[in-house]
Scaffold this motif. Sequence first.
Motif, PDB file in Angstrom:
ATOM      1  N   UNK A  82       1.120  -0.985  -0.147  1.00 42.25           N
ATOM      2  CA  UNK A  82       0.245  -0.596   0.148  1.00 42.25           C
ATOM      3  C   UNK A  82       1.183   1.247   0.413  1.00 42.25           C
ATOM      4  N   UNK A  83       0.743   2.396  -1.473  1.00 40.19           N
ATOM      5  CA  UNK A  83       1.161   3.140  -0.686  1.00 40.19           C
ATOM      6  C   UNK A  83       0.453   4.654  -0.673  1.00 40.19           C
ATOM      7  N   UNK A  84       0.251   4.957   0.539  1.00 36.97           N
ATOM      8  CA  UNK A  84      -0.238   6.109   1.267  1.00 36.97           C
ATOM      9  C   UNK A  84      -0.244   7.917   0.525  1.00 36.97           C
ATOM     10  N   UNK A  85      -0.651   8.055  -0.010  1.00 39.80           N
ATOM     11  CA  UNK A  85      -1.101   9.111  -0.800  1.00 39.80           C
ATOM     12  C   UNK A  85      -1.521  10.315   0.468  1.00 39.80           C
ATOM     13  N   UNK A  86      -0.492  11.695   0.369  1.00 39.64           N
ATOM     14  CA  UNK A  86      -0.613  12.112   2.037  1.00 39.64           C
ATOM     15  C   UNK A  86      -1.003  13.020   1.822  1.00 39.64           C
ATOM     16  N   UNK A  87      -2.088  13.733   2.500  1.00 41.95           N
ATOM     17  CA  UNK A  87      -2.555  15.439   1.358  1.00 41.95           C
ATOM     18  C   UNK A  87      -2.324  16.504   2.508  1.00 41.95           C
ATOM     19  N   UNK A  88      -2.266  16.078   3.856  1.00 43.24           N
ATOM     20  CA  UNK A  88      -1.802  17.002   4.579  1.00 43.24           C
ATOM     21  C   UNK A  88      -1.218  16.433   6.065  1.00 43.24           C
ATOM     22  N   UNK A  89      -1.064  16.644   7.799  1.00 44.99           N
ATOM     23  CA  UNK A  89      -0.798  15.766   8.552  1.00 44.99           C
ATOM     24  C   UNK A  89      -1.908  15.162   8.868  1.00 44.99           C
ATOM     25  N   UNK A  90      -3.348  15.799   9.121  1.00 44.67           N
ATOM     26  CA  UNK A  90      -4.168  14.562   9.401  1.00 44.67           C
ATOM     27  C   UNK A  90      -3.894  13.641   8.464  1.00 44.67           C
ATOM     28  N   UNK A  91      -4.008  13.372   7.582  1.00 44.91           N
ATOM     29  CA  UNK A  91      -3.800  12.063   6.668  1.00 44.91           C
ATOM     30  C   UNK A  91      -2.685  11.466   6.817  1.00 44.91           C
ATOM     31  N   UNK A  92      -1.531  12.286   7.059  1.00 43.76           N
ATOM     32  CA  UNK A  92      -0.526  11.579   7.585  1.00 43.76           C
ATOM     33  C   UNK A  92      -0.374  11.001   8.617  1.00 43.76           C
ATOM     34  N   UNK A  93      -1.195  11.450   9.795  1.00 37.02           N
ATOM     35  CA  UNK A  93      -0.972  10.382  11.249  1.00 37.02           C
ATOM     36  C   UNK A  93      -1.353   9.448  11.225  1.00 37.02           C
ATOM     37  N   UNK A  94      -3.347   9.872  10.350  1.00 37.57           N
ATOM     38  CA  UNK A  94      -3.555   8.367   9.786  1.00 37.57           C
ATOM     39  C   UNK A  94      -3.461   6.865   9.516  1.00 37.57           C
ATOM     40  N   UNK A  95      -2.648   7.907   7.821  1.00 38.03           N
ATOM     41  CA  UNK A  95      -2.247   6.476   7.471  1.00 38.03           C
ATOM     42  C   UNK A  95      -0.952   6.010   7.727  1.00 38.03           C
ATOM     43  N   UNK A  96      -0.286   6.363   8.047  1.00 37.61           N
ATOM     44  CA  UNK A  96       1.315   5.821   9.028  1.00 37.61           C
ATOM     45  C   UNK A  96       1.136   5.433   9.638  1.00 37.61           C
ATOM     46  N   UNK A  97      -0.176   5.524  10.618  1.00 36.67           N
ATOM     47  CA  UNK A  97      -0.976   4.810  12.492  1.00 36.67           C
ATOM     48  C   UNK A  97      -1.142   3.693  11.220  1.00 36.67           C
ATOM     49  N   UNK A  98      -1.956   3.249  10.681  1.00 36.94           N
ATOM     50  CA  UNK A  98      -2.905   2.647  10.057  1.00 36.94           C
ATOM     51  C   UNK A  98      -1.590   1.585   9.843  1.00 36.94           C
ATOM     52  N   UNK A  99      -0.712   1.670   8.837  1.00 35.70           N
ATOM     53  CA  UNK A  99       0.063   0.693   8.294  1.00 35.70           C
ATOM     54  C   UNK A  99       1.292   0.349   8.989  1.00 35.70           C
ATOM     55  N   UNK A 100       1.237   1.836   9.567  1.00 38.62           N
ATOM     56  CA  UNK A 100       2.432   0.652  10.554  1.00 38.62           C
ATOM     57  C   UNK A 100       2.057   0.119  11.771  1.00 38.62           C
ATOM     58  N   UNK A 101       1.113  -0.113  11.746  1.00 38.64           N
ATOM     59  CA  UNK A 101       0.039  -1.567  12.871  1.00 38.64           C
ATOM     60  C   UNK A 101       1.015  -2.419  12.090  1.00 38.64           C
ATOM     61  N   UNK A 102       1.192  -2.447  10.665  1.00 41.23           N
ATOM     62  CA  UNK A 102       1.156  -3.874  10.108  1.00 41.23           C
ATOM     63  C   UNK A 102       2.826  -3.852   9.627  1.00 41.23           C
TER      64      UNK A 102
END
Length: 394
Positions: free
Chosen positions: A315-335
């Motif tokens: 999965x490549x998370x495309x980050x638009x701002x701090x909010x989406x970065x926090x969420x995407x890195x968090x979701x993917x970081x768990x795995x």
Amino acid sequence: MSVLVIGDIGVVDGMMHVGDEAMFEAAVGELRARGVPAVGVSSAPEESAARYGIGTVARLGFAGLGRDDAAARSALLTAAASGETTLAAGDPAGPVLAALRESDGVLVAGGGNLASRWRVHVHERATLAAMARGLGLPVVVSGQTLGPDLAAPDAGAVAGLLGGAVRAAVREPTSARLAAAWGLDVRCGVDDASFLGAVEPPAGPAGIVVSLSGWLGGCPPAATEASLARLVERAAGIVGGPLRFHAHFGPLDPAAGPRGDAALHERVRELLTVPSEVVPTVDPRHSALLARGAGLLLTSRYHPAVFAAPAGVPTLGLVTDDYTGIKLRGALGHWGEPVTAPLGELDECAPDLVKRLDAARSRVADEAAGRLARHRRDFSAWWDEVAAVFRRPW
């Protein structure tokens, strides 16, 4: 016995928000599996009642209110719950209060709306929790992202919501650190919808699934859409297979025309020189199966990553701002190691990241598989704790 569950749910104007519905569906399902029935708070009570097979009530009446008026309404509803005053006939919160008086507590279902940009949701959740406490009822807060944009009054309300809960959970380390800075000890775990439906990927063609948010974070639309199209084409050349676009905020009736995320998808598709197809928005389980069956996921939406990561999908998370970065890195970081790219820098870094992900797909799958049992165990234990809270006499 019943629990009043608040989530940002309800199909309005034919538009489905997959992630919000997914977290609510997961919460209701976990409670139901443990013998705890739910009543939901919804923007479209009749639609949600039919969708989930539960009783529902409308929201508390904060929509459109400024900060001062919202504070006054919060004080009124809290006083009404504790018996200090009564609500006027026809007050929109009347059914909520009636349901609360018949319940055994309140669950704030998972979400990413405890931020000043969605102040109405902060007011609603903090007020409903205060109403419950006024009635001597327990409150549980599950699977939240906190902020990151929080004006001082909103930060105080969110801290009070978490601090007054019997149990509270967040879904990424950044939110856990913020809670710790407030002196609060919260659980940090995977998103509530991580295991909705079957986690094992379905049989069939893999290819690429693209799920983009219509929110571009201030990036110039035309240039960003062109960059997205170039990224998708390069990814298609690397991964192969069908190229499918799927909106997580989109119309349930495709004949109504593309709206929400689907409108951005159409603009990107028009720039492509390779074939692509649209997978319509149906419901969270359908979206989860699609994401888990991908050979590669390209997403600026959060819940496609939540669904795909447990199945080991690169999965490549495309980050638009701090909010989406926090969420995407968090979701993917768990795995495993999160792989993300800023939306404004796709041409510079994203193609190389796609190559790396494609080359590492076996490692990505193994890493997710190695973490699956622990996350499932911790997830189940959390919901056992939640159910136990509402079974306990208060």
